[in-house]
Scaffold this motif. Structure first.
Motif, mmCIF file in Angstrom:
data_model
loop_
_atom_site.group_PDB
_atom_site.id
_atom_site.type_symbol
_atom_site.label_atom_id
_atom_site.label_comp_id
_atom_site.label_asym_id
_atom_site.label_seq_id
_atom_site.Cartn_x
_atom_site.Cartn_y
_atom_site.Cartn_z
ATOM 1 N N VAL A 1 0.727 -1.178 0.032
ATOM 2 C CA VAL A 1 0.027 0.186 -0.092
ATOM 3 C C VAL A 1 0.778 1.324 -0.060
ATOM 4 N N GLU B 1 -5.146 -0.343 -1.562
ATOM 5 C CA GLU B 1 -5.520 -0.056 -0.336
ATOM 6 C C GLU B 1 -6.889 -0.681 0.118
ATOM 7 N N ASN C 1 -7.182 -3.926 2.854
ATOM 8 C CA ASN C 1 -8.242 -3.913 4.020
ATOM 9 C C ASN C 1 -9.485 -4.730 3.822
#
Length: 135
Positions: A63, A103, A107
């Motif tokens: 990321v 990202e 997540n």
């Protein structure tokens, strides 16, 4: 004379035995300090798949540097693989950046698991991931 030869032979045997043991102890301690770069692909794969800490470091590295080769290959995988493409396109609605894709994927536990499996299935990517986290 025979007793002194026997005592000398016994002393040499004991000395050899203890010197072999100390060699083993020394090699064991040096083995523990061996870097991940000295490990085989199977060992690195096992380490990454079984270490939440290593996975977290890889996720952060992916990321934090979306322009790295690894991040680019992960993005390509996420956007083209039949396992992940629908989730990514649903999230982005076709207008996302590579950084947003990474990202989002890092997540999302399901996508993260697929990314880690993808990385560990490719020895070159695995080596890149391990080097990103300093191993």
């Amino acid at each position: 004379m025979k007793k002194s030869v026997l005592v000398l032979a016994l002393a040499l045997s004991v000395t050899t035995f203890y010197s072999c043991d100390s060699t083993k102890a020394a090699s064991t301690s040096s083995d523990a300090s061996t870097s991940m770069s000295d490990m085989g692909v199977d060992q690195m794969k096992s380490y990454l798949m079984n270490s939440p800490e290593a996975q977290a470091k890889v996720k952060d590295a992916i990321v934090s540097d979306p322009d790295s080769t690894l991040s680019t290959q992960v993005t390509d995988y996420l956007t083209t693989s039949s396992d992940t493409k629908s989730q990514i396109t649903d999230y982005l609605s076709g207008s996302g950046t590579k950084a947003k894709i990474l990202e989002y994927a890092m997540n999302n536990p399901e996508l993260t698991s697929k990314v880690m499996s993808y990385i560990t299935s490719n020895p070159d990517l695995l080596k890149q991931a391990m080097s990103l986290i300093g191993m």
